[in-house]
Design an enzyme around this catalytic site. Structure first.
Site, short mmCIF file in Angstrom:
data_model
loop_
_atom_site.label_atom_id
_atom_site.label_comp_id
_atom_site.label_asym_id
_atom_site.label_seq_id
_atom_site.Cartn_x
_atom_site.Cartn_y
_atom_site.Cartn_z
N LYS A 109 0.86 -1.19 0.00
CA LYS A 109 0.00 0.00 0.00
C LYS A 109 0.89 1.23 0.00
O LYS A 109 1.64 1.48 0.94
CB LYS A 109 -0.92 0.00 1.22
CG LYS A 109 -1.81 1.24 1.24
CD LYS A 109 -2.88 1.17 2.30
CE LYS A 109 -3.71 2.44 2.29
NZ LYS A 109 -4.73 2.44 3.35
N ARG B 176 -10.58 10.85 1.30
CA ARG B 176 -10.55 11.61 2.55
C ARG B 176 -11.86 12.35 2.76
O ARG B 176 -12.36 12.47 3.87
CB ARG B 176 -9.36 12.60 2.54
CG ARG B 176 -8.02 11.95 2.25
CD ARG B 176 -7.34 11.39 3.48
NE ARG B 176 -6.33 10.38 3.11
CZ ARG B 176 -5.04 10.63 2.91
NH1 ARG B 176 -4.57 11.86 3.04
NH2 ARG B 176 -4.22 9.66 2.59
N ARG C 14 0.86 10.13 5.44
CA ARG C 14 1.05 8.81 6.04
C ARG C 14 2.39 8.20 5.61
O ARG C 14 2.52 6.98 5.54
CB ARG C 14 -0.08 7.88 5.60
CG ARG C 14 -1.49 8.40 5.81
CD ARG C 14 -2.50 7.26 5.71
NE ARG C 14 -3.87 7.68 5.55
CZ ARG C 14 -4.64 8.18 6.52
NH1 ARG C 14 -4.14 8.36 7.73
NH2 ARG C 14 -5.89 8.51 6.29
N GLU D 198 7.30 -6.88 1.70
CA GLU D 198 6.00 -6.80 2.38
C GLU D 198 5.19 -8.09 2.15
O GLU D 198 4.52 -8.58 3.06
CB GLU D 198 5.19 -5.60 1.84
CG GLU D 198 5.67 -4.24 2.35
CD GLU D 198 5.16 -3.93 3.76
OE1 GLU D 198 4.41 -4.74 4.33
OE2 GLU D 198 5.52 -2.86 4.28
N LYS E 63 -2.23 -1.62 -3.82
CA LYS E 63 -3.06 -0.42 -3.83
C LYS E 63 -2.20 0.82 -3.87
O LYS E 63 -1.24 0.86 -3.11
CB LYS E 63 -3.87 -0.45 -2.53
CG LYS E 63 -4.75 0.73 -2.30
CD LYS E 63 -5.45 0.56 -0.98
CE LYS E 63 -6.22 1.83 -0.69
NZ LYS E 63 -6.84 1.78 0.61
N TYR F 22 -14.94 1.19 -7.27
CA TYR F 22 -16.22 1.86 -7.01
C TYR F 22 -17.16 1.72 -8.21
O TYR F 22 -18.34 2.02 -8.10
CB TYR F 22 -15.97 3.35 -6.68
CG TYR F 22 -15.11 3.51 -5.45
CD1 TYR F 22 -15.66 3.41 -4.19
CD2 TYR F 22 -13.73 3.72 -5.55
CE1 TYR F 22 -14.87 3.52 -3.04
CE2 TYR F 22 -12.93 3.83 -4.42
CZ TYR F 22 -13.51 3.73 -3.17
OH TYR F 22 -12.73 3.82 -2.05
C1 PBG Z 1 -7.20 3.58 5.21
C2 PBG Z 1 -7.64 3.51 3.80
C3 PBG Z 1 -7.52 4.50 2.83
C4 PBG Z 1 -8.09 3.99 1.68
C5 PBG Z 1 -8.57 2.73 1.97
N1 PBG Z 1 -8.26 2.44 3.30
C6 PBG Z 1 -7.02 5.87 2.94
C7 PBG Z 1 -5.59 6.11 3.12
O1 PBG Z 1 -4.78 5.20 3.24
O2 PBG Z 1 -5.23 7.28 3.18
C8 PBG Z 1 -8.16 4.71 0.38
C9 PBG Z 1 -9.13 4.15 -0.58
C10 PBG Z 1 -9.40 5.03 -1.73
O3 PBG Z 1 -8.74 6.08 -1.93
O4 PBG Z 1 -10.32 4.69 -2.48
N2 PBG Z 1 -8.22 3.10 6.07
#
Ligand code: PBG
Length: 326
Positions: free
Chosen positions: A199, A209, A220, A236, A251, A316
């Site tokens: 990720k 957000r 992050r 990972e 992701k 989505y």
């Molecule tokens: C964290 C999380 C995020 C997304 C899924 N789980 C946000 C992040 O890591 O900042 C992002 C998913 C998206 O952008 O569609 N709980």
């Protein structure tokens, strides 16, 4: 008469021929629809930065989930959007059986039983007042090991609420092992873990957000991966599989198809990829302006993600793509 060059175009002549020789096929059962359920709203609330996506009320969540299952979508990934006043420093509402996410899971499991795969986002960021995916130490840094017990409690609560799969997305080291042990101890040894294995710290999460009303200031980058790194994802992956991940995920998807391919080549576990909010919104927004054929672009993006090696795609656009595949 034969020509001296290879005639590759023969296999592209008709739709039937192209269908016959297609190397990649997408099935609706591979698609997972991420959904948002929010506290404190009476009507579904449009998410401005994600055209066509809403925060659901409990009722609209149930209707939309049934519609997705009807369309043949293979799974649902649920995110909770709590009331701002229910957020605290440790994200307690995430593990609360009466928290918005766990209530949503219970309702969906009651409605849908085992007719779909119900997944839960296992992360603190929607529930913390500072918006980070972990708890903070006295210096304000995200504290890896102090976060793990919160994930454990959350995962167990989600399993109890009916999740078939928990999806730890916080990128704390050791989160998969910690959650596996906690689930097993609580008698949920059948609940699977979809590990967010690779990720990246990505600008493409921007619209998410807004979707979850995140309180995050800053970024992050101390826990999510640097987009510059490819080999790190192999490390990972090793860690997650060793810790007990049942499925692994990359992701975002589209900017990371090299990583999807790497991960698929290195593991026999099912590989998922997440077409994230920003990837969705770029296509949806360009489609709204008439600059791109959004339907075709979504179909192509999903196909490309599968071609790269993912057998599961979170998007989505899952319902629309599934309906076009039927
Ligand atoms: C964290 C999380 C995020 C997304 C899924 N789980 C946000 C992040 O890591 O900042 C992002 C998913 C998206 O952008 O569609 N709980």
């Amino acid at each position: 008469m034969s020509s001296s060059f290879t005639r590759l175009r023969r296999l592209r002549t008709t739709p039937s021929m192209r269908r016959l020789v297609a190397e990649t096929r997408v099935d609706p059962a591979q698609l997972v629809l991420p959904m948002f359920v929010a506290d404190g709203i009476d009507e579904p609330r449009a998410i401005g930065s994600m055209p066509g996506v809403v925060q659901h009320t409990p009722d609209s969540l149930r209707r939309a989930a049934a519609e997705a299952v009807e369309a043949g979508v293979g799974g649902l990934m649920l995110f909770g959007v709590p009331d701002p006043e229910d957020k605290d420093a440790v994200g307690s509402a995430g593990a609360d059986p009466d928290g918005v996410l766990n209530r949503g899971l219970r309702a969906l499991r009651a409605d849908l039983g085992d007719s779909t795969v119900l997944m839960a986002d296992t992360c603190l960021d929607e529930f913390t007042d500072h918006g980070h995916c972990g708890v903070l130490d006295t210096a304000g840094r995200v504290d890896n090991d102090a976060t793990l017990p919160h994930y454990e409690a959350m995962a167990v609560a989600q399993a109890r609420a009916g999740a078939h799969v928990v999806g730890p997305s916080g990128m704390m080291d050791g989160q998969v092992a910690a959650i596996r042990a906690a689930l097993d101890d609580a008698g949920f040894d059948d609940v699977a873990i979809l590990a967010y294995t690779a990720k990246y710290s990505s600008a493409f999460y921007g619209p998410f957000r807004e979707a979850v009303g995140s309180s995050l200031q800053g970024d992050r980058r101390t826990y999510q991966q640097n987009p510059a790194n490819r080999l790190e994802s192999a490390r990972e992956l090793l860690a997650d599989v060793e810790e007990g991940a049942d499925m692994v995920m990359v992701k975002p998807a589209l900017s990371y198809l090299d990583v999807v391919r790497d991960v698929a080549d290195r593991t026999d576990a099912p590989v998922a990829a997440y077409q994230v909010s920003g990837e969705y919104s770029m296509i949806a927004a360009a489609g709204e302006r008439g600059w791109i054929d959004a339907d075709a672009a979504f179909d192509e993006a999903v196909l490309s993600i599968v071609r790269a090696g993912a057998s599961i795609v979170l998007t989505y656009a899952a319902v629309q793509v599934a309906q076009r595949l039927r």
